[in-house]
Design a protein around this motif. Sequence first.
Motif, PDB file in Angstrom:
ATOM      1  N   LEU A  64     127.893  71.259 123.083  1.00 38.92           N
ATOM      2  CA  LEU A  64     126.986  70.240 122.564  1.00 38.92           C
ATOM      3  C   LEU A  64     126.750  70.464 121.075  1.00 38.92           C
ATOM      4  N   VAL A  65     126.776  69.383 120.331  1.00 40.23           N
ATOM      5  CA  VAL A  65     126.527  69.469 118.899  1.00 40.23           C
ATOM      6  C   VAL A  65     125.514  68.397 118.521  1.00 40.23           C
ATOM      7  N   GLU A  66     124.393  68.831 117.954  1.00 38.94           N
ATOM      8  CA  GLU A  66     123.378  67.884 117.499  1.00 38.94           C
ATOM      9  C   GLU A  66     123.706  67.413 116.083  1.00 38.94           C
ATOM     10  N   SER A  67     123.288  66.206 115.801  1.00 37.97           N
ATOM     11  CA  SER A  67     123.427  65.702 114.436  1.00 37.97           C
ATOM     12  C   SER A  67     122.395  66.371 113.544  1.00 37.97           C
ATOM     13  N   GLU A  68     122.609  66.200 112.264  1.00 33.36           N
ATOM     14  CA  GLU A  68     121.691  66.804 111.311  1.00 33.36           C
ATOM     15  C   GLU A  68     120.333  66.118 111.389  1.00 33.36           C
ATOM     16  N   GLY A  69     119.274  66.906 111.358  1.00 40.42           N
ATOM     17  CA  GLY A  69     117.928  66.356 111.337  1.00 40.42           C
ATOM     18  C   GLY A  69     117.574  65.958 109.925  1.00 40.42           C
ATOM     19  N   GLY A  70     116.411  66.387 109.484  1.00 43.98           N
ATOM     20  CA  GLY A  70     116.074  66.092 108.107  1.00 43.98           C
ATOM     21  C   GLY A  70     114.595  66.188 107.838  1.00 43.98           C
ATOM     22  N   LEU A  71     114.271  65.878 106.601  1.00 42.81           N
ATOM     23  CA  LEU A  71     112.875  65.854 106.143  1.00 42.81           C
ATOM     24  C   LEU A  71     112.457  64.402 106.000  1.00 42.81           C
ATOM     25  N   VAL A  72     111.429  64.023 106.724  1.00 47.68           N
ATOM     26  CA  VAL A  72     110.939  62.652 106.680  1.00 47.68           C
ATOM     27  C   VAL A  72     109.432  62.679 106.484  1.00 47.68           C
ATOM     28  N   GLN A  73     108.879  61.508 106.253  1.00 49.88           N
ATOM     29  CA  GLN A  73     107.439  61.405 106.059  1.00 49.88           C
ATOM     30  C   GLN A  73     106.756  60.872 107.321  1.00 49.88           C
ATOM     31  N   THR A  74     105.481  61.100 107.397  1.00 43.08           N
ATOM     32  CA  THR A  74     104.696  60.594 108.528  1.00 43.08           C
ATOM     33  C   THR A  74     104.908  59.089 108.671  1.00 43.08           C
ATOM     34  N   GLY A  75     105.165  58.686 109.895  1.00 40.33           N
ATOM     35  CA  GLY A  75     105.383  57.276 110.173  1.00 40.33           C
ATOM     36  C   GLY A  75     106.831  56.833 110.124  1.00 40.33           C
ATOM     37  N   ASP A  76     107.693  57.678 109.591  1.00 40.25           N
ATOM     38  CA  ASP A  76     109.116  57.347 109.508  1.00 40.25           C
ATOM     39  C   ASP A  76     109.786  57.440 110.869  1.00 40.25           C
ATOM     40  N   SER A  77     111.027  56.977 110.895  1.00 40.08           N
ATOM     41  CA  SER A  77     111.860  57.067 112.091  1.00 40.08           C
ATOM     42  C   SER A  77     113.089  57.898 111.792  1.00 40.08           C
ATOM     43  N   LEU A  78     113.633  58.482 112.844  1.00 38.23           N
ATOM     44  CA  LEU A  78     114.833  59.300 112.716  1.00 38.23           C
ATOM     45  C   LEU A  78     115.550  59.265 114.061  1.00 38.23           C
TER      46      LEU A  78
END
Length: 125
Positions: free
Chosen positions: A4-18
């Motif tokens: 299994l390989v997950e995609s890269e996450g990231g840094l987001v702001q409150t209320g954002d979607s990912l």
Amino acid sequence: QVQLVESEGGLVQTGDSLRLSCVASGRTFSGNVVGWFRQAPGKEREFVAAISQSGITTFYGDSVKGRFTISRDNAKSTVYLQMNSLKPEDTAIYYCGARRVNQGISKMSSQYSYWGQGTQVTVSS
């Protein structure tokens, strides 16, 4: 064996979607229940969501219910986690896991046999 390989996450702001992806390789994927779990520093691994082999049945953790959606595309051997209305408390390393073929859907991480390497999701306030 399932890799299994997950995609890269990231840094987001409150209320954002990912959206996170979990891609499987090594053997057929359609027979495996897949779950997403997360672990924040100093905390135990927490159940986020799980999906049955067909995609018909889904479970969610209470803290993400109504904000996160798990789905799968067996033709692409991929499971997705759509995360909306993100909050700082969603900050964690997110892991996808798979159960052995034909085992039932579960919220318990100990029942998952295969794991990805994890991906960091950070939500800033």
